[in-house]
Design a protein around this motif. Structure first.
Motif, PDB file in Angstrom:
ATOM      1  N   TYR A 137       1.479  -2.277   0.979  1.00  0.00           N
ATOM      2  CA  TYR A 137       2.249  -1.647   2.044  1.00  0.00           C
ATOM      3  C   TYR A 137       3.019  -2.708   2.837  1.00  0.00           C
ATOM      4  CZ  TYR A 137      -0.398   2.555   1.031  1.00  0.00           C
ATOM      5  OH  TYR A 137      -0.937   3.650   0.395  1.00  0.00           O
ATOM      6  N   THR A 138       4.187  -2.290   3.334  1.00  0.00           N
ATOM      7  CA  THR A 138       5.037  -3.153   4.151  1.00  0.00           C
ATOM      8  C   THR A 138       5.165  -2.550   5.541  1.00  0.00           C
ATOM      9  OG1 THR A 138       6.331  -3.954   2.260  1.00  0.00           O
ATOM     10  CG2 THR A 138       7.360  -4.084   4.434  1.00  0.00           C
ATOM     11  N   VAL A 139       4.961  -3.356   6.566  1.00  0.00           N
ATOM     12  CA  VAL A 139       5.119  -2.939   7.954  1.00  0.00           C
ATOM     13  C   VAL A 139       6.375  -3.605   8.508  1.00  0.00           C
ATOM     14  CG1 VAL A 139       4.123  -2.931  10.271  1.00  0.00           C
ATOM     15  CG2 VAL A 139       2.625  -2.716   8.259  1.00  0.00           C
ATOM     16  N   ARG A 140       7.302  -2.806   8.992  1.00  0.00           N
ATOM     17  CA  ARG A 140       8.483  -3.305   9.687  1.00  0.00           C
ATOM     18  C   ARG A 140       8.427  -2.811  11.132  1.00  0.00           C
ATOM     19  NH1 ARG A 140      12.014  -5.702   6.441  1.00  0.00           N
ATOM     20  NH2 ARG A 140      11.848  -5.339   4.191  1.00  0.00           N
ATOM     21  N   GLY A 168      10.027  -7.899  13.169  1.00  0.00           N
ATOM     22  CA  GLY A 168       9.237  -8.632  12.193  1.00  0.00           C
ATOM     23  C   GLY A 168       8.838  -7.757  11.027  1.00  0.00           C
ATOM     24  N   VAL A 169       8.235  -8.387  10.044  1.00  0.00           N
ATOM     25  CA  VAL A 169       7.769  -7.708   8.846  1.00  0.00           C
ATOM     26  C   VAL A 169       6.517  -8.420   8.336  1.00  0.00           C
ATOM     27  CG1 VAL A 169       9.251  -9.109   7.348  1.00  0.00           C
ATOM     28  CG2 VAL A 169       8.431  -6.897   6.529  1.00  0.00           C
ATOM     29  N   PHE A 170       5.567  -7.653   7.820  1.00  0.00           N
ATOM     30  CA  PHE A 170       4.428  -8.241   7.124  1.00  0.00           C
ATOM     31  C   PHE A 170       3.889  -7.210   6.140  1.00  0.00           C
ATOM     32  CE2 PHE A 170       2.561  -6.268  10.871  1.00  0.00           C
ATOM     33  CZ  PHE A 170       1.387  -5.693  10.412  1.00  0.00           C
ATOM     34  N   THR A 171       3.021  -7.635   5.283  1.00  0.00           N
ATOM     35  CA  THR A 171       2.475  -6.765   4.244  1.00  0.00           C
ATOM     36  C   THR A 171       0.950  -6.793   4.284  1.00  0.00           C
ATOM     37  OG1 THR A 171       2.493  -8.565   2.617  1.00  0.00           O
ATOM     38  CG2 THR A 171       4.460  -7.174   2.735  1.00  0.00           C
ATOM     39  N   PHE A 172       0.343  -5.721   3.769  1.00  0.00           N
ATOM     40  CA  PHE A 172      -1.102  -5.673   3.548  1.00  0.00           C
ATOM     41  C   PHE A 172      -1.353  -4.771   2.352  1.00  0.00           C
ATOM     42  CE2 PHE A 172      -0.385  -2.074   6.378  1.00  0.00           C
ATOM     43  CZ  PHE A 172      -1.196  -1.078   5.848  1.00  0.00           C
ATOM     44  N   GLY A 173      -2.570  -4.802   1.858  1.00  0.00           N
ATOM     45  CA  GLY A 173      -2.912  -3.997   0.698  1.00  0.00           C
ATOM     46  C   GLY A 173      -4.187  -3.211   0.907  1.00  0.00           C
ATOM     47  N   VAL A 174      -4.218  -2.012   0.337  1.00  0.00           N
ATOM     48  CA  VAL A 174      -5.429  -1.184   0.344  1.00  0.00           C
ATOM     49  C   VAL A 174      -5.997  -1.220  -1.070  1.00  0.00           C
ATOM     50  CG1 VAL A 174      -6.386   1.115   0.693  1.00  0.00           C
ATOM     51  CG2 VAL A 174      -4.547   0.280   2.185  1.00  0.00           C
ATOM     52  N   ARG A 175      -7.104  -1.924  -1.218  1.00  0.00           N
ATOM     53  CA  ARG A 175      -7.741  -2.138  -2.524  1.00  0.00           C
ATOM     54  C   ARG A 175      -6.736  -2.712  -3.544  1.00  0.00           C
ATOM     55  NH1 ARG A 175      -9.204   2.943  -1.177  1.00  0.00           N
ATOM     56  NH2 ARG A 175      -8.106   3.888  -2.952  1.00  0.00           N
ATOM     57  N   ALA A 176      -5.798  -3.505  -3.029  1.00  0.00           N
ATOM     58  CA  ALA A 176      -4.783  -4.135  -3.880  1.00  0.00           C
ATOM     59  C   ALA A 176      -4.243  -5.361  -3.152  1.00  0.00           C
ATOM     60  CB  ALA A 176      -3.639  -3.164  -4.188  1.00  0.00           C
ATOM     61  N   ASN A 177      -3.727  -6.303  -3.930  1.00  0.00           N
ATOM     62  CA  ASN A 177      -3.135  -7.500  -3.340  1.00  0.00           C
ATOM     63  C   ASN A 177      -1.768  -7.173  -2.756  1.00  0.00           C
ATOM     64  OD1 ASN A 177      -5.322  -9.117  -4.107  1.00  0.00           O
ATOM     65  ND2 ASN A 177      -4.437  -9.475  -6.135  1.00  0.00           N
TER      66      ASN A 177
END
Length: 433
Positions: A92-95, A108-117
């Motif tokens: 997922y990407t958060v903007r 800004g922007v950052f990413t995270f994963g749910v049971r994934a890289n």
């Protein structure tokens, strides 16, 4: 003149520019590129100053597109919280963007994963990836490295004696231009990549949160290389200012070492199958290319017009250095090609392979050109047959082919190699009953 430049440099250090005073993201939950075991209930952004909500302050994206957030609230003026629906497995990407207390819009922007890289922010949802502008900037960066590192290598390994005054001045001018271009083009490359990742125009990029990009492999390499080549520039400046050529050695060695930043942040470090061997091969490949092309430029620009008595010795000395560089280029290039193209037909069926095919053609032309110099020109020059006056145009032509090779290499660096085939599971053995 030297005293004036030294005074200017001192004043620049004594009166630095004022820092921008606007809100900055202090903490994000989930964290940058964090892998979560389950779907988070909310996204919390903590700022170091008061912020105000804007329409669409937090946007969440998956590979399928926009994932609507339930609601966004501000708590205590510094905490921006977005409540989320249940998220499926994936990246997922958060903007985000908010109004800072000083009236500027911070983003800004950052990413995270749910049971994934999670991917790096430079590959976040919405980023278009490398553009033509980035390819051109990277090509100019390669040329700058050749002027700087290759020029230093040529001066120390080929022209070992003290140069005539005019030739010395031109050597410092060429390598100095390379040093300044290396620093400034490197900054331009980082800005272009950040602009694409944040999806912001340059005016708003000044207030963007670049920390996730700075923490990525690309950003870490940019910071290290900028600091490293700033040191190289300082050593080069001191060598010119104090007339001490011995300072060129640490400048050359530091520059050669920091060329590895490109290898430690590119395909040879990040793609499947990469290892220290691929990183070492990539660094050797790029370093050899810089020494070869930078040496050719020094021959054409410095030696031939300003050092007629040294042409013969310089040409023969560079021929020996170029032979080593060509050998390293060939060995490292073959190894990296085999590593990235697992099947021969990848060379003409994939975009990466097609660009590599063009590069192989140009490199073959350059090798053939250099081979003619080695087999025909070098013996003629060694015998003193009067071939030297006719060599400058040929060396210029080889230099231009080398620059074309760097252009294709710049496109190749930003191209995506074909995916590695998944390992075939072992066949289940039948057990007789």
């Amino acid at each position: 003149m030297k005293r004036t430049l030294l005074t200017a440099a001192t004043l620049a250090l004594l009166f630095p520019a004022q820092a921008f005073a606007h809100a900055s993201l202090a903490q994000a939950t989930p964290g940058f590129r964090e892998r979560l075991p389950s779907s988070p209930q909310k996204i919390v952004l903590r700022f170091d100053q008061y912020v105000q909500l804007l329409p669409g302050s937090v946007q969440l994206y998956s590979s399928s597109g926009n994932v609507g957030v339930k609601r966004v609230v501000v708590k205590n003026g510094r905490y921006l919280t977005a409540w989320l629906p249940r998220l499926a497995k994936g990246a997922y990407t958060v903007r985000w963007h908010a109004m800072s207390g000083d009236g500027h819009v911070v983003s800004g922007v950052f990413t995270f994963g749910v049971r994934a890289n999670a991917p790096p922010p430079t590959e976040a949802f919405g980023a278009s990836g490398p553009t033509t502008s980035e390819d051109v900037v990277r090509w100019l960066y390669f040329l700058a490295l050749a002027l700087l590192v290759g020029g230093l290598g040529f001066r120390l390994l080929v022209l070992r004696d003290r140069l005539p005054a005019r030739a010395e001045q031109r050597f410092y001018a060429v390598t100095g231009i390379g040093a300044l271009l290396t620093l400034n083009i490197g900054i331009a490359a980082f800005i272009l990549r950040a602009e694409d990742a944040l999806q912001l125009p340059f005016g708003r990029l000044l207030y963007g949160d670049l920390s996730p990009i700075a923490r990525s492999r690309f950003g870490s390499a940019f910071i290290a290389m900028t600091l490293g080549f700033a040191l190289v520039t300082a050593l080069l400046f001191l060598a010119w200012l104090t007339d001490r050529a011995v300072l060129l050695w640490p400048a050359f060695l530091v520059g050669l070492a920091f060329v590895s930043g490109l290898s430690l942040s590119g395909h040879s470090a990040a793609d499947a199958g990469s290892s220290w061997k691929s990183e070492l091969a990539d660094w050797a490949h790029l370093s050899a290319a810089c020494l070869w092309i930078g040496g050719l430029i020094q021959l054409v620009v410095v030696v031939w017009p300003l050092m007629p008595d040294a042409r013969r010795a310089a040409f023969l000395g560079f021929s020996r250095l170029a032979t080593v560089c060509v050998g390293v280029l060939l060995l490292a290039g073959v190894y990296l090609s085999i590593l990235r193209l697992t099947q021969l037909n990848d060379l003409w069926t994939t975009g990466y392979g097609q660009v590599l095919f063009v590069k192989i053609g140009l490199v073959s032309l350059a090798f053939a050109w250099g081979g003619l110099h080695k087999l025909i020109a070098v013996p003629a020059v060694a015998r003193g047959d009067g071939a030297l006056p006719r060599l400058r145009r040929s060396l210029l032509g080889e230099s231009l082919v080398g620059m074309a090779v760097l252009l294709v290499a710049a496109v190749l660096v930003d191209a995506k190699p074909p995916a590695q085939p998944a390992p075939t599971p072992p066949a289940a053995s039948s057990v007789p009953r």
